[in-house]
Design a protein around this motif. Structure first.
Motif, PDB file in Angstrom:
ATOM      1  N   LEU A   1      33.362 114.375 -26.764  1.00 32.15           N
ATOM      2  CA  LEU A   1      34.819 114.288 -26.660  1.00 32.15           C
ATOM      3  C   LEU A   1      35.300 114.001 -25.239  1.00 32.15           C
ATOM      4  O   LEU A   1      36.486 114.139 -24.959  1.00 32.15           O
ATOM      5  CB  LEU A   1      35.457 115.597 -27.162  1.00 32.15           C
ATOM      6  CG  LEU A   1      35.160 115.976 -28.614  1.00 32.15           C
ATOM      7  CD1 LEU A   1      35.715 117.364 -28.918  1.00 32.15           C
ATOM      8  CD2 LEU A   1      35.739 114.944 -29.577  1.00 32.15           C
TER       9      LEU A   1
ATOM     10  N   ASN B   1      38.472 111.909 -24.446  1.00 31.71           N
ATOM     11  CA  ASN B   1      39.786 112.387 -24.877  1.00 31.71           C
ATOM     12  C   ASN B   1      39.970 113.827 -24.394  1.00 31.71           C
ATOM     13  O   ASN B   1      39.729 114.778 -25.146  1.00 31.71           O
ATOM     14  CB  ASN B   1      39.895 112.312 -26.407  1.00 31.71           C
ATOM     15  CG  ASN B   1      41.303 112.585 -26.902  1.00 31.71           C
ATOM     16  OD1 ASN B   1      42.091 113.274 -26.240  1.00 31.71           O
ATOM     17  ND2 ASN B   1      41.635 112.071 -28.071  1.00 31.71           N
TER      18      ASN B   1
ATOM     19  N   GLU C   1      42.428 115.868 -23.898  1.00 35.26           N
ATOM     20  CA  GLU C   1      43.300 116.784 -24.637  1.00 35.26           C
ATOM     21  C   GLU C   1      42.599 117.299 -25.893  1.00 35.26           C
ATOM     22  O   GLU C   1      42.668 118.488 -26.225  1.00 35.26           O
ATOM     23  CB  GLU C   1      44.607 116.086 -25.002  1.00 35.26           C
ATOM     24  CG  GLU C   1      45.479 115.793 -23.786  1.00 35.26           C
ATOM     25  CD  GLU C   1      46.805 115.165 -24.159  1.00 35.26           C
ATOM     26  OE1 GLU C   1      47.131 115.138 -25.364  1.00 35.26           O
ATOM     27  OE2 GLU C   1      47.518 114.712 -23.245  1.00 35.26           O
ATOM     28  N   LYS C   2      41.901 116.412 -26.590  1.00 33.79           N
ATOM     29  CA  LYS C   2      41.144 116.827 -27.774  1.00 33.79           C
ATOM     30  C   LYS C   2      39.968 117.707 -27.363  1.00 33.79           C
ATOM     31  O   LYS C   2      39.620 118.671 -28.052  1.00 33.79           O
ATOM     32  CB  LYS C   2      40.643 115.591 -28.526  1.00 33.79           C
ATOM     33  CG  LYS C   2      40.052 115.893 -29.890  1.00 33.79           C
ATOM     34  CD  LYS C   2      39.733 114.617 -30.647  1.00 33.79           C
ATOM     35  CE  LYS C   2      39.158 114.944 -32.035  1.00 33.79           C
ATOM     36  NZ  LYS C   2      38.841 113.698 -32.786  1.00 33.79           N
TER      37      LYS C   2
ATOM     38  N   ALA D   1      41.257 121.240 -26.858  1.00 33.99           N
ATOM     39  CA  ALA D   1      41.527 121.899 -28.141  1.00 33.99           C
ATOM     40  C   ALA D   1      40.243 122.351 -28.813  1.00 33.99           C
ATOM     41  O   ALA D   1      40.188 123.428 -29.423  1.00 33.99           O
ATOM     42  CB  ALA D   1      42.302 120.958 -29.059  1.00 33.99           C
ATOM     43  N   SER D   2      39.168 121.558 -28.691  1.00 35.58           N
ATOM     44  CA  SER D   2      37.911 121.853 -29.388  1.00 35.58           C
ATOM     45  C   SER D   2      37.198 123.081 -28.840  1.00 35.58           C
ATOM     46  O   SER D   2      36.322 123.647 -29.503  1.00 35.58           O
ATOM     47  CB  SER D   2      36.971 120.648 -29.317  1.00 35.58           C
ATOM     48  OG  SER D   2      36.390 120.534 -28.019  1.00 35.58           O
TER      49      SER D   2
ATOM     50  N   ASP E   1      37.272 125.986 -31.249  1.00 37.27           N
ATOM     51  CA  ASP E   1      36.757 125.863 -32.616  1.00 37.27           C
ATOM     52  C   ASP E   1      36.009 127.137 -33.011  1.00 37.27           C
ATOM     53  O   ASP E   1      35.143 127.619 -32.262  1.00 37.27           O
ATOM     54  CB  ASP E   1      35.805 124.664 -32.727  1.00 37.27           C
ATOM     55  CG  ASP E   1      36.549 123.341 -32.735  1.00 37.27           C
ATOM     56  OD1 ASP E   1      37.792 123.367 -32.791  1.00 37.27           O
ATOM     57  OD2 ASP E   1      35.889 122.284 -32.678  1.00 37.27           O
TER      58      ASP E   1
ATOM     59  N   GLN F   1      47.972 121.606 -20.254  1.00 33.96           N
ATOM     60  CA  GLN F   1      47.468 121.510 -21.616  1.00 33.96           C
ATOM     61  C   GLN F   1      46.898 122.839 -22.118  1.00 33.96           C
ATOM     62  O   GLN F   1      47.004 123.166 -23.303  1.00 33.96           O
ATOM     63  CB  GLN F   1      46.386 120.421 -21.714  1.00 33.96           C
ATOM     64  CG  GLN F   1      46.931 119.024 -21.854  1.00 33.96           C
ATOM     65  CD  GLN F   1      47.726 118.838 -23.137  1.00 33.96           C
ATOM     66  OE1 GLN F   1      47.314 119.249 -24.213  1.00 33.96           O
ATOM     67  NE2 GLN F   1      48.892 118.223 -23.017  1.00 33.96           N
TER      68      GLN F   1
ATOM     69  N   GLN G   1      48.536 124.022 -25.562  1.00 30.61           N
ATOM     70  CA  GLN G   1      47.704 124.138 -26.757  1.00 30.61           C
ATOM     71  C   GLN G   1      47.352 125.582 -27.109  1.00 30.61           C
ATOM     72  O   GLN G   1      46.631 125.828 -28.076  1.00 30.61           O
ATOM     73  CB  GLN G   1      46.416 123.322 -26.574  1.00 30.61           C
ATOM     74  CG  GLN G   1      46.656 121.832 -26.410  1.00 30.61           C
ATOM     75  CD  GLN G   1      45.407 121.012 -26.646  1.00 30.61           C
ATOM     76  OE1 GLN G   1      44.605 121.310 -27.522  1.00 30.61           O
ATOM     77  NE2 GLN G   1      45.246 119.962 -25.849  1.00 30.61           N
TER      78      GLN G   1
END
Length: 314
Positions: free
Chosen positions: A109, A112, A114-115, A118-119, A122, A152, A156
């Motif tokens: 990832l 990206n 920002e992704k 977020a991950s 998980d 971020q 998030q």
């Protein structure tokens, strides 16, 4: 014995020493044999968890250094976590999961950010772990703005607050604030006015006069909340960066929070054993503090809010 002496074993400097040593060793052993076809990575962490002798909240530093292409210069992702589970075994489980997430994110990832951020959560919840600092470096992340990445973390929901220095460097709040006096000025800083700076200057003088002789001056934080940052269309990155840059030029550290109430700020800072907290207010903000409508979510209403606010040496 392996990584050399350190002032603190659970620190960013210690993590960097571990990554340096392990990455150098990896290249020394494998670069000549497999360097042309293999991308190397190393992972390290240094953590203080709960134990019978240590009942404080756990925290730690995790980092991954990796190549995007064979023989390329490495890139790096470093995070600081607060471990919030009540038992050490649960802390260990959460640490294992976020470590796996970090390695996976770096490999799959990295294009990206920002992704990627977020991950990290998980299979985890905020009751288990909080990520209050993230730092990207190296060719994979050239041009990436660390202040936007700090933002971020808050946007998030990985943390309630993120912080960066007057140089724009992301830091864990505990690194800077632990055991200190803290003085906060909350505002939108659009723009920063002479009145604000005059308020702050007088607040510092009053706060320092009330401190014990021989103690260090307070750490000054310019706090921006979601309410200060968000417009009708959300948070505009360029607008946020313009305000942050102006504060940096004034030599100020910035704290970004999603903490609407001042008592929430006091509770958050209490985790870092803050000695005394000073909050600088203009009259409009002070008036709002006494409006009961803001405390309807508390069973004890305004009385409970004030009890929480002044519990921590505010």
């Amino acid at each position: 014995a392996i990584y050399g002496p350190a002032e603190h074993y659970v620190s960013k400097n210690r993590l960097e020493a571990m990554l340096d040593h392990e990455y150098s060793l990896l290249l020394e052993r494998l670069a000549s044999k497999r360097g042309a076809t293999t991308t190397f990575f190393v992972f390290a962490n240094t953590v203080a968890a709960r134990s019978h002798s240590r009942q404080e909240e756990g925290h730690g530093w995790l980092g991954v250094r990796f190549q995007a292409e064979p023989r390329s210069e490495p890139s790096e992702i470093t995070i600081h976590v607060r471990l919030l589970a009540a038992e050490s075994t649960h802390e260990q489980e959460a640490l294992g999961i976020i470590g796996v997430n970090l390695v996976y994110a770096a490999i799959y990832l990295r294009d990206n950010p920002e992704k990627l951020i977020a991950s990290l959560m998980d299979e985890l919840t905020r009751k288990q772990v909080e990520v209050d600092m993230i730092k990207f470096s190296g060719p994979c992340f050239s041009g990436l703005n660390s202040r936007l990445m700090s933002l971020q973390l808050v946007v998030q929901g990985l943390t309630d607050a993120a912080m960066f220095t007057s140089d724009g460097e992301a830091v864990s709040p505990g690194e800077i604030l632990y055991g200190k006096h803290v003085l906060i000025l909350r505002g939108s800083f659009r723009p920063i006015t002479n009145t604000m700076m005059d308020m702050l200057e007088n607040a510092v003088a009053q706060f320092s006069a009330n401190a014990l002789s021989g103690e260090n001056p307070p750490v000054i934080l310019m706090e921006m909340t979601f309410q200060n940052l968000a417009g009708d269309s959300g948070i505009a990155a360029a607008d946020f960066l313009a305000r942050a840059t102006l504060l940096e030029k004034l030599g100020k550290m910035v704290l970004i929070t999603n903490l609407a109430h001042f008592y929430s700020v006091a509770v958050y800072l209490s985790h870092f054993k803050i000695k005394r907290i000073g909050i600088t207010l203009g009259m409009p903000a002070l008036t709002q503090v006494f409006e009961e409508k803001y405390y309807r979510d508390l069973e004890g209403g305004i009385l409970e809010a004030f009890g929480r606010l002044f519990k921590f040496g505010v």
